[in-house]
Write an enzyme that holds these catalytic residues in place. Structure first.
Site, short mmCIF file in Angstrom:
data_model
loop_
_atom_site.label_atom_id
_atom_site.label_comp_id
_atom_site.label_asym_id
_atom_site.label_seq_id
_atom_site.Cartn_x
_atom_site.Cartn_y
_atom_site.Cartn_z
N VAL A 167 0.83 -1.20 0.00
CA VAL A 167 0.00 0.00 0.00
C VAL A 167 0.87 1.25 0.00
O VAL A 167 0.57 2.23 -0.69
CB VAL A 167 -0.97 -0.01 1.19
CG1 VAL A 167 -1.90 1.20 1.11
CG2 VAL A 167 -1.80 -1.29 1.20
N ASP A 168 1.96 1.25 0.76
CA ASP A 168 2.91 2.36 0.69
C ASP A 168 3.38 2.58 -0.74
O ASP A 168 3.43 3.70 -1.25
CB ASP A 168 4.13 2.07 1.57
CG ASP A 168 3.93 2.50 3.02
OD1 ASP A 168 3.33 3.56 3.24
OD2 ASP A 168 4.38 1.78 3.91
#
Length: 408
Positions: A167-168
């Protein structure tokens, strides 16, 4: 005859100030740097804390910071803040992923800079886009839990985060897409703008296919490990030498080629296994046979036969095994990289090609403040002024550099 000079990279001439930290911000900076932008990493005088992380954080700085320069500034000092504003004034793009309100307190928010820097494209990466959650602290793992991604990854009752900072990285990539769109718009309007990306909404984008499924289903969406496969053979197996592999047989033609290449004429002749639906009905007796066949050969033999039969398959690799992956090596997709302490390694290239041209490494991850002196000189500071800034603790240099020597 002289060799022709290589064509400039797509973003050559674009100047980016990367105030990012950990993964999300540096990912956006890495992509822009690999595409040819001049990316200047703005670090504290003691260096980005990410450099000192242990455990899984050990690889953050080494991977996400190639092709970047480094300037070390104390943004809490008036002198360091002045240097930052001078760099922003000549930048095209600013990247930040500090906690909510940090840039405002420094006087470096978009609203505080927009009038003086009307062409600046300001990428703000946060946990959440504007809304009720906007002030919350977010991490990759937090939003994996909130979004349902962890629920979908683990077996029933055991939510599990993905095995990488997906997700980062996704949030950083979405930020780059927004920056590219804003650059195109600036070509028409002459003005920059504030663009945003976030962890939670990026995770929700990943979940879109499951939300669409939920809209069309009368039952709760099952986690991926509990899903009902549409194919009879679509599973993990163990080879005779103890390696794990995945094998999918997703068509009747696949089944015929499997039986032929894996030397199983008795299965090919079994009319009760001729179609996928029949094989699903016979799964209880079929799967032990397939497991026995795969288990009778080593990884090399299995892979050779599966490839010859044109079947979907994979060796379930560990990260350290990727250094020797023949496909990555043949395509020069692992870039030789020198890390702190003189450690030599190879790290993944940006997974794109432009007109057949791969994007490589121009510089290794920088030492803290490796380019402080050169950048200050470029802003017009004299050697005496730079030494004074260092004496005041407003800037820092990498070992072996100075105002007289400039950056190495």
């Amino acid at each position: 005859m002289a060799e022709p000079s290589p064509a400039p990279l797509p973003l050559a001439g674009l100047r980016v100030l990367d105030f990012g930290h950990t993964v999300m911000g540096p990912t956006a900076g890495l992509v822009l740097a690999d595409l040819g932008a001049e990316v200047i990493r703005v670090e504290p005088v003691g260096g980005d804390p990410t450099r000192r992380l242990k455990g899984f954080g050990t690889g953050y700085f080494p991977f996400y910071n190639r092709n970047k320069a480094s300037i070390a500034l104390d943004l809490k000092s008036p002198e360091g803040l002045t240097v930052a504003k001078q760099l922003i004034a000549i930048a095209d793009v600013l990247i930040e992923n500090f906690g909510p309100g940090t840039m405002d307190r420094l006087g470096l928010s978009y609203d505080q800079l927009a009038d003086a820097c009307p062409r600046l494209i300001y990428l703000s990466l946060k946990g959440f886009l504007p809304g009720p959650y906007e002030g919350r602290v977010a991490l990759d793992e937090v939003v994996q839990m909130m979004s349902g991604l962890a629920y979908m990854t683990g077996p029933p009752g055991q939510p599990l985060r993905a095995g990488a900072s997906v997700v980062d990285v996704m949030g950083g990539l979405m930020g780059v897409i927004a920056v590219q769109a804003a650059l195109a718009e600036r070509e028409r309007t002459g003005r920059g703008q504030l663009v945003r990306s976030s962890l939670f909404e990026s995770a929700m984008f990943l979940m879109g296919q499951h939300m669409a499924y939920a809209s069309l289903s009368d039952a709760p969406v099952p986690p991926m490990p509990a899903r009902v496969s549409a194919w009879a053979v679509y599973d993990q197996f163990e080879t005779g030498d103890g390696e794990r592999v995945f094998l999918g047989i997703t068509s009747d033609r696949h089944w015929q080629r499997f039986c032929e290449t894996f030397e199983a004429p008795e299965l090919a002749a079994d009319a009760s296994l001729a179609t996928n639906n029949q094989r699903i009905d016979a799964r209880d007796r079929l799967m032990p046979l397939v497991r026995e066949m795969v288990g009778s050969m080593d990884l090399h033999t299995f892979a050779e036969r599966a490839e010859r039969a044109k079947l979907p398959f994979a060796h379930i690799a560990r990260p350290e095994q990727l250094f020797d992956d023949p496909h990555l090596l043949a395509g020069n997709r692992l870039l030789p990289t020198l890390l702190e302490g003189g450690i030599e390694t190879r790290l993944p290239a940006l997974p794109v090609e432009l007109d057949g041209r791969a994007l490589g490494k121009r510089s290794d991850p920088p030492a803290v403040g490796a380019d402080t002196a050169a950048l200050l000189e470029g802003l017009g500071y004299t050697a005496a002024q730079i030494d004074d800034l260092q004496a005041r603790g407003a800037v820092a240099f990498a070992a072996g550099t100075s105002a007289e020597e400039g950056a190495p």
